[in-house]
Design a protein around this motif. Structure first.
Motif, PDB file in Angstrom:
ATOM      1  N   UNK A 162      -5.522 -12.201   1.853  1.00  0.00           N
ATOM      2  CA  UNK A 162      -4.523 -11.151   1.653  1.00  0.00           C
ATOM      3  C   UNK A 162      -5.069 -10.047   0.753  1.00  0.00           C
ATOM      4  N   UNK A 163      -5.803 -10.442  -0.289  1.00  0.00           N
ATOM      5  CA  UNK A 163      -6.400  -9.429  -1.169  1.00  0.00           C
ATOM      6  C   UNK A 163      -7.438  -8.621  -0.412  1.00  0.00           C
ATOM      7  N   UNK A 164      -8.217  -9.249   0.448  1.00  0.00           N
ATOM      8  CA  UNK A 164      -9.184  -8.503   1.260  1.00  0.00           C
ATOM      9  C   UNK A 164      -8.473  -7.524   2.191  1.00  0.00           C
ATOM     10  N   UNK A 165      -7.324  -7.919   2.736  1.00  0.00           N
ATOM     11  CA  UNK A 165      -6.550  -7.016   3.586  1.00  0.00           C
ATOM     12  C   UNK A 165      -6.093  -5.785   2.796  1.00  0.00           C
ATOM     13  N   UNK A 166      -5.633  -6.021   1.589  1.00  0.00           N
ATOM     14  CA  UNK A 166      -5.215  -4.893   0.735  1.00  0.00           C
ATOM     15  C   UNK A 166      -6.397  -3.963   0.473  1.00  0.00           C
ATOM     16  N   UNK A 167      -7.544  -4.516   0.164  1.00  0.00           N
ATOM     17  CA  UNK A 167      -8.721  -3.693  -0.117  1.00  0.00           C
ATOM     18  C   UNK A 167      -9.133  -2.897   1.115  1.00  0.00           C
ATOM     19  N   UNK A 168      -9.042  -3.507   2.298  1.00  0.00           N
ATOM     20  CA  UNK A 168      -9.418  -2.795   3.519  1.00  0.00           C
ATOM     21  C   UNK A 168      -8.476  -1.630   3.778  1.00  0.00           C
ATOM     22  N   UNK A 169      -7.205  -1.788   3.534  1.00  0.00           N
ATOM     23  CA  UNK A 169      -6.257  -0.713   3.782  1.00  0.00           C
ATOM     24  C   UNK A 169      -6.338   0.396   2.738  1.00  0.00           C
ATOM     25  N   UNK A 170      -6.857   0.084   1.563  1.00  0.00           N
ATOM     26  CA  UNK A 170      -6.950   1.085   0.491  1.00  0.00           C
ATOM     27  C   UNK A 170      -8.341   1.687   0.371  1.00  0.00           C
ATOM     28  N   UNK A 171      -9.182   1.472   1.363  1.00  0.00           N
ATOM     29  CA  UNK A 171     -10.556   2.000   1.279  1.00  0.00           C
ATOM     30  C   UNK A 171     -10.589   3.516   1.300  1.00  0.00           C
ATOM     31  N   UNK A 177       0.829  -1.213   0.000  1.00  0.00           N
ATOM     32  CA  UNK A 177       0.000   0.000   0.000  1.00  0.00           C
ATOM     33  C   UNK A 177       0.858   1.256   0.000  1.00  0.00           C
ATOM     34  N   UNK A 178       1.959   1.245   0.723  1.00  0.00           N
ATOM     35  CA  UNK A 178       2.833   2.422   0.762  1.00  0.00           C
ATOM     36  C   UNK A 178       3.653   2.575  -0.511  1.00  0.00           C
ATOM     37  N   UNK A 179       3.916   1.482  -1.188  1.00  0.00           N
ATOM     38  CA  UNK A 179       4.738   1.541  -2.400  1.00  0.00           C
ATOM     39  C   UNK A 179       3.921   1.918  -3.630  1.00  0.00           C
ATOM     40  N   UNK A 180       2.764   1.313  -3.791  1.00  0.00           N
ATOM     41  CA  UNK A 180       1.981   1.467  -5.032  1.00  0.00           C
ATOM     42  C   UNK A 180       1.059   2.674  -4.917  1.00  0.00           C
ATOM     43  N   UNK A 181       1.641   3.864  -4.919  1.00  0.00           N
ATOM     44  CA  UNK A 181       0.844   5.085  -4.819  1.00  0.00           C
ATOM     45  C   UNK A 181       0.316   5.553  -6.166  1.00  0.00           C
ATOM     46  N   UNK A 182       0.973   5.155  -7.246  1.00  0.00           N
ATOM     47  CA  UNK A 182       0.518   5.578  -8.577  1.00  0.00           C
ATOM     48  C   UNK A 182      -0.485   4.612  -9.174  1.00  0.00           C
ATOM     49  N   UNK A 183      -0.693   3.468  -8.544  1.00  0.00           N
ATOM     50  CA  UNK A 183      -1.690   2.509  -9.011  1.00  0.00           C
ATOM     51  C   UNK A 183      -2.968   2.679  -8.218  1.00  0.00           C
ATOM     52  N   UNK A 184      -4.102   2.524  -8.880  1.00  0.00           N
ATOM     53  CA  UNK A 184      -5.374   2.607  -8.189  1.00  0.00           C
ATOM     54  C   UNK A 184      -5.658   1.301  -7.447  1.00  0.00           C
ATOM     55  N   UNK A 185      -6.651   1.378  -6.574  1.00  0.00           N
ATOM     56  CA  UNK A 185      -7.013   0.191  -5.799  1.00  0.00           C
ATOM     57  C   UNK A 185      -7.448  -0.941  -6.720  1.00  0.00           C
ATOM     58  N   UNK A 186      -8.236  -0.633  -7.725  1.00  0.00           N
ATOM     59  CA  UNK A 186      -8.683  -1.665  -8.654  1.00  0.00           C
ATOM     60  C   UNK A 186      -7.516  -2.308  -9.394  1.00  0.00           C
ATOM     61  N   UNK A 187      -6.536  -1.498  -9.769  1.00  0.00           N
ATOM     62  CA  UNK A 187      -5.395  -2.052 -10.491  1.00  0.00           C
ATOM     63  C   UNK A 187      -4.563  -2.968  -9.597  1.00  0.00           C
ATOM     64  N   UNK A 188      -4.367  -2.578  -8.327  1.00  0.00           N
ATOM     65  CA  UNK A 188      -3.598  -3.417  -7.402  1.00  0.00           C
ATOM     66  C   UNK A 188      -4.314  -4.744  -7.187  1.00  0.00           C
ATOM     67  N   UNK A 189      -5.615  -4.674  -6.926  1.00  0.00           N
ATOM     68  CA  UNK A 189      -6.377  -5.903  -6.682  1.00  0.00           C
ATOM     69  C   UNK A 189      -6.414  -6.771  -7.937  1.00  0.00           C
ATOM     70  N   UNK A 190      -6.531  -6.140  -9.098  1.00  0.00           N
ATOM     71  CA  UNK A 190      -6.558  -6.900 -10.346  1.00  0.00           C
ATOM     72  C   UNK A 190      -5.238  -7.651 -10.562  1.00  0.00           C
ATOM     73  N   UNK A 191      -4.126  -6.998 -10.310  1.00  0.00           N
ATOM     74  CA  UNK A 191      -2.825  -7.658 -10.486  1.00  0.00           C
ATOM     75  C   UNK A 191      -2.669  -8.804  -9.497  1.00  0.00           C
TER      76      UNK A 191
END
Length: 1818
Positions: free
Chosen positions: A1763-1772, A1731-1745
């Motif tokens: 793990x993907x749910x954790x990423x989504x929760x932190x990027x809400x 989450x701290x690294x991928x600032x130029x990617x949107x939440x949808x793009x991170x989850x899609x990858x």
């Protein structure tokens, strides 16, 4: 390969399960031949014994390796069977949220019951041009495959979409049509693609309804043919429909609805235009309330109805027809609600006479009420002899009414389809078409009737076609690869089809039974039993005699025969139809014509030889007179189905199978039972079976070698031929040669062989891993032992040393303790002594201080008392003095006021007296004397003329004496009258003068009073201002430190915001330029289409001229908006806001100055005309020398007055400047007591100067009168004079007429002087008004300041400080604006004077040059060698002359036919310099038409060249550089100071003199933007095919691809052999080529930076979009490849010195995506790092990858769902856009900075290769 080798320990298998259909298990022990059971461990660790069928040897299905789970293509699985397919679909759907999966040529689409962001325009562009296997499965990929095959093979295509109700067939078909409408948009303005899409809401409204399985279920089948022309643009469409479910009109099951249109119309019943329909809510009507609930959650029927109406309007259905359609639909609702009453006998019925619904039904359809009421309850029986009218029972009447309603709706449905086809029809010739078939899937319910029978019959036909096509593709693949093959046995359902449609089949027997007069469903069922009981596809149920079973390809279906005959007949009574035919509404009557009865819209034939798409058969059907000969519904459906199959067989089909995951419509919920049932029914498993029967796994030799090289031996790898290596390895690994085949380019494997190879590979890796672990563990133990031994020896050594050191330490401490004791005791004694000594000293000091303070207080009290007494006595004395002084001042004021009033009264009396006038006249006489002296001095030059006049006078002396005597006599008679008139005139002038003086005194008094009030108010305000400023300074010092950080941060943010707004504004402007260019191109294309053949425009014709907005040439010296914006950009974004304000104010000032200039020009022209008229009159009248002298004198005097007037204006400007300076001093210094003194002094001086001017005017009037008298005295007099008068110097008499003429001359002179005096008075009044206005403005400003100060005092201290800061900023801003305006005005005046001086100098030079050119002939200079920069010739001024007739040749040689290669080795941008030199000569000759024509022809020529070479990068770059250089030249040599800062004196001589080409600079700037956009488009077109291959697919780092199984097959027939594969070096070479071309052609470096920034953004967008749409690309190896490729591109940028362009920043999303692929993805800390690294990617793009991420091998774990749910929760908390893909079409706004040239025009020479010999150097 034996079973014992496959079924070993740890092998995973699939076993049947009643709940999950299939369940995974693992063998706990090896299988041996003869075992009756297997020992299995389930996923929940339970042990289970699985029995084996020994006779059939049926072992459980093997499970695929995890590395193959989740594949895009089901046929890529090694083990092809039902559980593998089901598990793969489940994993993709639930874990990765992928709803699309390939199964060979079939696209399996699972309905997610949720809106997904995967259907936008960006996704369409991402799939456009891609091969089917390159991207993730998608409906767009299938559509692109069909479109590509149509364009390549020129063969018609079809997309067959099938599935259950609610599976998403309609949506899939809709998205396919949207793709075609976007990719193959119409080339004209017909917007046919919008019409094709607009047909969807109409068909959904009239053909879709809510069912228990689907809220928007299509209750009919449709086949849409989208036609294309030879350029593959959409030109039209046609729709065919099949088997509309008419029974839904009159009946719906529970929780279902009728067709949407009924509910939409009821929802809009309250609209005014629908009042006559007499509709209410849907619950009030019988036909819409069967299902219970009439509403659908989340659906607004009124809104959908509005969309339906808009679609009808778009398709050309007139408003009147729409109202008629709605009337018919409303009439059906009313018909269903008609109340029918049964009579007592039960055999007859009646309708109440006052039934409103029947009345509304008849009124809406325009039929007679009585006839309809009669024939609804009666029927006609026709026999051979007579006709009977028979009553009907209640049930018969209801059935007849429902049949009529169904027939009306079916006819209306057909009519709407027909009109949609007419709207979609095109007159252009159709080249090919793509058909989209949206048809019902296989259906089986508890009760299946005639509709389900027809649906399943259609699916049987489609399945047969599907099986044959799949089989055909399989055989073609084998033949293509040249491998031996045998016929594959596949299921052929032709016997089932023959059972239905063959002679004496089910449909044939049904039609035969319908013809029997008293045929029944039971009789028909018995005939079926008798005829087909022996068929293997027909069965009779055990418990029923009215049902039958048909064994379809998908399942057994039991049909209930009740209702088959009635539905097949589709009987409607002819009497009711005849009533409707007689309707007074034309639309209703047209619906029921005989041709419509016999051939409904479903039976649509298509002419194969014609390009038109017909609705009906080309042969008109015969009119039937008897309903027995009417074609049955089954026959019609069979015929239309056969036509459909003919169409599909003539096309290349593409299949989409829609799957419904659950019956509850839950999003992303998977029910295995329902999914397996549909997979079996839709043919997916049949595809798997056909594939498994052959060679389903296909690997290229290269991929096989890279994947399984670990299984090869070292000696085998020594061979360089990979193909032979693969053959030897396979022959050694797989003993059975039938399990694989070697093709031309691929290796073909039987099912399970790839899994076996994967097992061998895993075993190899496992053995290697064990060996590595053994070695590493042994080494670790050895290292551990050595470390322990060394540690033991170290411990012993250190311990012994420790004992020795401890003994030595004890001895040292003992000795040290003794020393410490000694020192401590000594120190303690010393401290005790010092403590006593210090106490004594302190007591003494405090005592002495106490006595001293006591004495000091006493002295201080006495001193303060003295001071108080002193001040009190002084205050009393001052108060007494002030009282006496105030009293004296009051007395003095009263006395002085009395004296002043007396003096004022005396002055007024004196002003009215004659003495005052005399004093004024004394001054005037003195002035007259001075002017007389001046006139005498000036008249010395006319002395010769005076002598000539004396000579003439002496020759006629006698005659003059005689005339004088006569004139004296006449004058005596007229003296009294003339003197009286003159005295009256003088008196009137004196009265006017007194009036003017009195007005002046009144104004002065008012002004003095106002000034006094202002001074007093200013003094008060200054005092308050001083107090406020002190407080403000105090508060500012407090908050200064706090506000520093905040102000700096806010300024940075404001700067960034302003930069962003500027970029957005520039982007919007350039988008408008781009849109204008596109529309202009479209206009030209339409014009070319309308006028066939080649059309040549004249050379001087301009496309811009036709738009009536072409820029004109302005000769004003005012700057333009483009220059102001350029200056803003050069100054920087930090002052952008302030400069824009200045710019707006300057622009307003420019308009005012322009108006003032026009007024002055008009006045000047008027004066010139007047002077010309006067000169003409003087020439005609023959004015003598005296008149010329007087005229010269008057002209000189006028010039003197004009110079005085200019002096007054300069004084006024100085006054304004002084006021502005004083205002600045007032704001910058705290106190300025003389703020208005300068203003008053200037006003007083102006008034005094005005009075002096009045006196001079009076003196001038007197002088002119005297001069007239002298002129009249010198004229020749006639001899006859009636009266005489006396002159000062003569005694002669004059003629009376001459005297009268002289008197009239004097009167005219007086009137002239009066007019001049009035003009001076008006000027004086205007000046006073202006000064008063300034005073008023100052008063208002002071009032505002006072109010502001009062408001500030009421605020809190913090608010006061903030308010004060804001006021200060506002004040400084206004001052800055005023100063800039003054500076700009002075600079403009200076430039104007300089230009005028240059023009005068130029005219002198032109005169000399014209004389020199008149003596020489025109010469053509020829250059013998191609050199551009040489030593300049002495006579070359940097201008090129050409004749008007040579302009077309100039444009052709310099623009149209010029090749960039011709100018290699010359000065860059040479055409731009040549064009400017031609423009400069036209400016030199002041020929505006020539300038306009040359610029217009140049711009049109450049546009023509760019249109011709729209794909040539070199040509586009060449003209971009030349256009920019031409624009820079027009700026550099425009004469504006802002563009001349870097010019040399020689370059300043080459500036334009007469014309301001500001507006043309704007046109050239827009043209540069268009060329830049075309350049980017060409570059992107060259780079885009390379990007995916080079960035994602090519092996930049050798060996990484071997760890990814790429053996899945790409089942696309659009792929051609030998497709180009690009590497990163190809992209770098292409960009090197771009960079070299742009640098060689002299393109500005700033533009080059912007070009590569745009190209790198495109590389980033295309690569990232493909990464997001390709599951095979999302792996660790791809991340490594991407990081390496990006580093190479960054290195290239640094090597070319382009790293400052911002291109690397545009690649940031791709860099972060590559890092995301390589990061660890397990723990919570990993999620935080991502989450701290991928600032130029949107939440949808991170989850899609993360969803797409594919493990490299079986040892790597997948990304878990948690793990993907954790990423989504932190990027809400992120506010990311909803767009998944980047916009690859986005273009950054371009900026063209000013870049002056260092070359001078006289150093440019023309090479001979340009053929410009007709140009002459000036």
């Amino acid at each position: 390969m034996s079973y014992s080798e496959l079924y070993t320990r740890y092998t995973r298998v699939w076993i049947p399960d009643p709940d999950e259909v299939w369940r995974s298990a693992e063998l706990t022990q090896d299988y041996k031949e003869g075992d009756k059971s297997l020992q299995l461990r389930l996923e929940d660790d339970t042990i289970r014994e699985y029995p084996i069928d020994v006779q059939n040897n049926q072992l459980p299905f093997l499970r695929n390796p995890d590395i193959l789970v989740g594949e895009n293509d089901l046929t890529a699985l090694s083990h092809l069977h039902e559980p593998a397919v089901l598990h793969n679909l489940k994993v993709r759907f639930l874990e990765s949220n992928h709803i699309y999966t390939y199964c060979g040529i079939v696209l399996v689409a699972i309905n997610p019951y949720e809106q997904l962001p995967i259907y936008g325009q960006d996704v369409i562009y991402a799939y456009s041009g891609q091969n089917m296997g390159d991207m993730d499965p998608h409906i767009f990929a299938v559509a692109e495959e069909a479109y590509k095959q149509m364009a390549r093979d020129e063969k018609n295509q079809s997309i067959i979409v099938s599935g259950e109700s609610g599976a998403g067939k309609t949506v899939s078909a809709k998205y396919a049509m949207r793709y075609f409408a976007t990719v193959g948009g119409s080339a004209s303005d017909t917007n046919i693609e919008e019409k094709v899409l607009a047909s969807s809401p109409i068909m959904e409204a009239i053909g879709n309804a809510k069912t228990t399985r689907n809220d928007n279920s299509s209750r009919f089948g449709k086949f849409i043919e989208i036609g294309f022309d030879k350029k593959y643009h959409i030109i039209g469409a046609n729709m065919r429909t099949y088997l509309l479910e008419k029974s839904r009109v009159v009946f719906q099951a529970d929780d279902e609805r009728n067709y949407h249109i009924f509910y939409q119309l009821c929802a809009a019943a309250s609209l005014p235009e629908f009042k006559e329909l007499a509709l209410t809510c849907a619950e009030d009507f019988f036909y819409t309330s069967h299902g219970g609930n009439t509403a659908i959650e989340g659906v607004d029927d009124a809104e959908d109805f509005e969309k339906t109406r808009q679609a009808l309007t778009l398709l050309g259905v007139r408003e009147s027809h729409q109202i008629s359609i709605f009337k018919i639909i409303a009439s059906i609702l009313h018909l269903g609600s008609v109340e029918i009453q049964s009579e007592r006998d039960g055999d007859s019925c009646s309708i109440p006479p006052q039934d409103e619904h029947l009345s509304n039904f008849c009124r809406l359809l325009g039929v007679e009420h009585s006839q309809m009421e009669h024939w609804l309850c009666h029927r006609k029986l026709v026999t051979t002899s007579e006709t009977y009218v028979k009553t009907m029972s209640l049930q018969q009447v209801v059935n007849a009414r429902d049949a009529l309603a169904k027939h009306i709706y079916a006819q209306l449905f057909s009519w709407i389809v027909e009109h949609i086809n007419k709207a979609l029809h095109s007159s252009l010739k159709q080249h090919t078409f793509i058909g989209v078939l949206d048809i019902y899937g296989f259906e089986t319910f508890e009760i299946n009737s005639f509709e389900q029978f027809c649906i399943n019959y259609a699916n049987e036909k489609l399945q047969q076609q599907f099986n044959s096509h799949v089989f055909k593709l399989e055989q073609e693949e084998y033949m293509k690869e040249q491998i031996p093959w045998t016929l594959i046995d596949f299921y052929d359902n032709q016997p089932c089809i023959d059972l239905i449609e063959a002679k004496l089949g089910i449909l044939d027997l049904l039609d035969e039974e319908c013809k029997v007069p008293k045929g029944t469903d039971q009789n028909w069922a018995q005939k079926l039993y008798e005829r087909h009981s022996n068929s293997q596809h027909f069965q009779k149920p055990r418990m029923s005699n009215t049902a039958f079973i048909v064994v379809h390809f998908a399942d057994k279906v039991e049909y209930l025969s009740d209702g088959f005959l009635e539905k097949n007949r589709d009987t409607v009574y002819e009497e009711q139809i005849n009533i409707l035919k007689a309707s007074k509404f034309s639309l209703v009557a047209d619906l029921f014509h005989d041709d419509k009865d016999s051939v409904p819209a479903t039976n649509t034939a298509k002419s194969r030889s014609s390009s038109k798409i017909n609705i009906r058969s080309s042969r008109p059907p015969l009119k039937v007179s008897n309903k027995e000969h009417k074609k049955s519904v089954g026959y019609q459906f069979r015929t239309s189905l056969n036509l459909l199959m003919e169409t599909l067989n003539a096309t290349t089909p593409h299949y989409v199978r829609c799957i419904k995951p659950n019956d509850e419509k839950l999003p992303f919920h998977f029910d295995p039972k329902r999914a397996v049932q549909q997979l079996r029914a839709c043919g997916v498993l049949e595809t798997i079976r056909i594939s498994a029967a052959g060679y389903p796994s296909r690997w290229t030799y290269h991929d096989f070698f890279n994947r399984y090289r670990v299984l090869m031996k070292k000696r085998e790898l020594a061979n360089t031929d990979k193909k032979s290596i693969c053959k030897s390895v396979l022959e050694s690994l797989i003993k059975d040669p039938d399990k694989f085949q070697f093709g031309r380019t691929k290796i073909f494997f039987r099912a399970g062989q790839v899994a076996y190879l994967e097992k061998l590979r895993a075993d190899k890796f496992r053995e290697a891993t064990i060996m590595i672990q053994k070695t590493v563990r042994g080494w670790l133990q050895k290292v551990k032992y050595r470390r322990l031994k060394a540690a033991t020896l170290t411990l012993q050594r250190f311990y012994r040393g420790h004992l020795a050191r401890r003994l030595a330490e004890h001895l040292r401490r003992t000795r040290a303790a003794i020393v410490f004791q000694k020192q401590y005791r000594m120190q303690r004694a010393r401290l005790a002594y010092r403590r006593v000594c210090w106490a004594a000293v302190i007591i003494q000091s405090f005592t002495r201080a106490m006595f001293v303070r006591r004495n000091y207080r006493q002295v201080l009290k006495e001193h303060k008392a003295t001071i108080i007494q002193k001040y009190a006595r002084g205050w009393m004395a001052r108060r007494h003095f002030q009282q006496q002084r105030d009293a004296a001042i009051v007395i003095q004021c009263a006395f002085r006021r009395l004296k002043a009033k007396q003096e004022l009264k005396a002055l007024k009396i004196e002003a009215r007296s004659a003495e005052h006038l005399k004093r004024l006249n004394v001054g005037m006489e003195n002035k007259v004397v001075q002017l007389q002296r001046k006139i005498d001095d000036q008249n010395k030059e006319f002395k010769t003329l005076t002598e000539q006049l004396s000579a003439v006078t002496s020759t006629h002396a006698m005659e003059v004496e005689k005339l004088k005597k006569e004139l004296a006599h006449y004058q005596q008679n007229q003296e009294a009258d003339a003197s009286l008139q003159l005295q009256e005139e003088v008196q009137s002038l004196r009265t006017e003068l007194q009036k003017a003086q009195s007005e002046r005194r009144v104004l002065e008094d008012a002004h003095s009073r106002e000034n006094g009030e202002l001074r007093k108010r200013v003094a008060d305000l200054e005092h308050e201002n001083a107090l406020l400023k002190d407080e403000k300074e105090h508060l500012n010092n407090q908050i200064l430190r706090q506000s520093k950080a905040e102000s700096s941060q806010s300024s940075v943010e404001e700067n960034l915001l302003m930069k962003k707004e500027l970029e957005e504004e520039r982007s919007r402007y350039q988008n408008l330029v781009k849109e204008y260019s596109r529309l202009e191109q479209r206009y030209e294309n339409l014009r070319d289409e309308q006028t066939p053949g080649h059309r040549k425009n004249p050379s001087n014709q301009s496309s811009l001229e036709s738009d009536s907005n072409y820029p004109s040439i302005s000769t004003s010296e005012i700057g333009d908006t483009e220059d102001a914006l350029q200056q803003v950009e050069e100054i920087g974004a930090e002052k952008a806001a302030m400069d824009m304000t200045v710019f707006l104010k300057l622009q307003k000032r420019v308009r005012e100055l322009e108006q003032e200039r026009k007024k002055l020009q008009v006045q000047l022209e008027k004066e010139q005309q007047d002077s010309k008229k006067v000169q003409m009159e003087q020439q005609n009248n023959g004015i003598d020398v005296d008149q010329d002298a007087d005229l010269a004198y008057n002209s000189l005097k006028r010039q003197e007055l004009e110079s005085e007037n200019k002096k007054l204006k300069n004084d006024l400007n100085e006054l304004r400047k002084a006021v502005a300076d004083q205002a600045m001093q007032d704001n910058s210094t705290p106190s300025s007591p003389d703020s208005y003194s300068l203003l008053l002094n200037q006003l007083k001086l102006a008034n005094e100067e005005l009075e002096v001017r009045k006196e001079e005017v009076l003196i001038l009037r007197t002088q002119i009168m005297n001069a007239d008298q002298r002129r009249l005295a010198g004229k020749h007099m006639e001899p006859n004079i009636n009266a005489r008068t006396s002159w000062p110097n003569s005694e002669k008499h004059v003629d009376q007429e001459d005297a009268i003429e002289a008197y009239h001359g004097v009167c005219q002179t007086n009137r002239l002087l009066e007019a001049q005096l009035q003009a001076q008075s008006l000027e004086h009044e205007e000046e006073v008004e202006r000064l008063k206005a300034q005073v008023e403005a100052l008063k208002e400003e002071m009032d505002k300041q006072q109010q502001t100060f009062c408001q500030t005092l009421l605020l809190s201290p913090e608010a006061q400080v903030e308010f004060g800061v804001q006021q200060e900023i506002t004040r400084l801003t206004n001052e800055n604006l005023d100063f800039k305006e003054l500076v700009e005005k002075l600079e403009k005046n200076e430039r104007k004077l300089k230009k005028q001086l240059k023009i005068y100098m130029k005219k002198v030079q032109d005169l000399e040059a014209a004389q020199a050119l008149a003596q020489s002939d025109r010469r053509h200079h020829e250059l013998t060698r191609q050199v551009t920069v040489q030593r300049k010739e002495k006579d070359f001024q940097g201008m090129l002359e050409y004749h008007k007739e040579d302009e077309a040749l100039l444009i052709r040689n310099l623009v149209t036919d010029l090749k960039p290669q011709m100018l290699s080795g010359t000065v860059p941008c040479l055409p731009a310099y040549i064009l400017y030199m031609c423009i400069r000569h036209a400016d030199y000759t002041n020929d505006d038409l020539k300038v306009h024509s040359l610029l217009s022809s140049t711009i049109n020529g450049i546009k023509k060249v760019l249109k011709k070479h729209n794909d040539d990068f070199e040509m586009t770059s060449f003209w971009l550089s030349n256009t920019c250089r031409f624009l820079h030249c027009l700026k550099q040599y425009s004469g504006d100071e802002g563009f001349m800062t870097q010019n040399t004196p020689k370059q300043n001589e080459h500036c334009l003199k007469n014309f301001d080409l500001t507006e043309y600079r704007q046109v050239l700037s827009d043209l540069s933007i268009q060329i830049y956009q075309q350049l980017i488009k060409i570059a992107e077109g060259l780079l885009q095919p390379m990007i995916v291959s080079a960035m994602l697919e090519n092996e930049s780092i050798q060996g990484l691809s071997g760890v990814r199984p790429t053996g899945y097959r790409k089942r696309t027939s659009s792929m051609v052999d030998g497709e180009n594969s690009y590497c990163l070096e190809a992209i770098i070479r292409q960009m090197n080529s771009f960079h070299t071309v742009m640098c060689d052609q002299g393109l500005d470096p700033e533009i080059i930076l912007q070009v590569f920034k745009q190209l790198f953004y495109m590389i980033n967008a295309v690569t990232l979009n493909n990464l997001l749409l390709r599951k095979d690309a999302c792996s660790w190896s791809t991340g490594m490849q991407l990081r390496y490729n990006i580093s190479q591109l960054e290195e290239w940028l640094r090597g070319k010195n382009l790293h400052q362009s911002g291109a690397v920043q545009t690649m940031e999303p791709l860099i972060q995506a590559a890092q995301l692929l390589q990061l660890k993805k397990k723990t919570h800390e990993d999620a935080e790092a991502i989450c701290s690294l991928c600032t130029s990617l949107s939440t949808q793009q991170i989850v899609k990858i993360l969803n797409l991420y594919t493990p490299l091998n079986e040892f790597e774990e997948r990304v878990t769902v948690s793990f993907i749910r954790t990423i989504q929760a932190q990027l809400q908390e992120r506010n990311d856009p909803q767009q998944l893909l980047l916009d690859s079409k986005h273009m950054f706004p371009v900026l063209f900075p000013f870049n002056p040239s260092s070359l001078t025009m006289d150093s440019i020479h023309i090479p001979a290769c340009l053929n410009l010999e007709f140009l002459n150097e000036v």
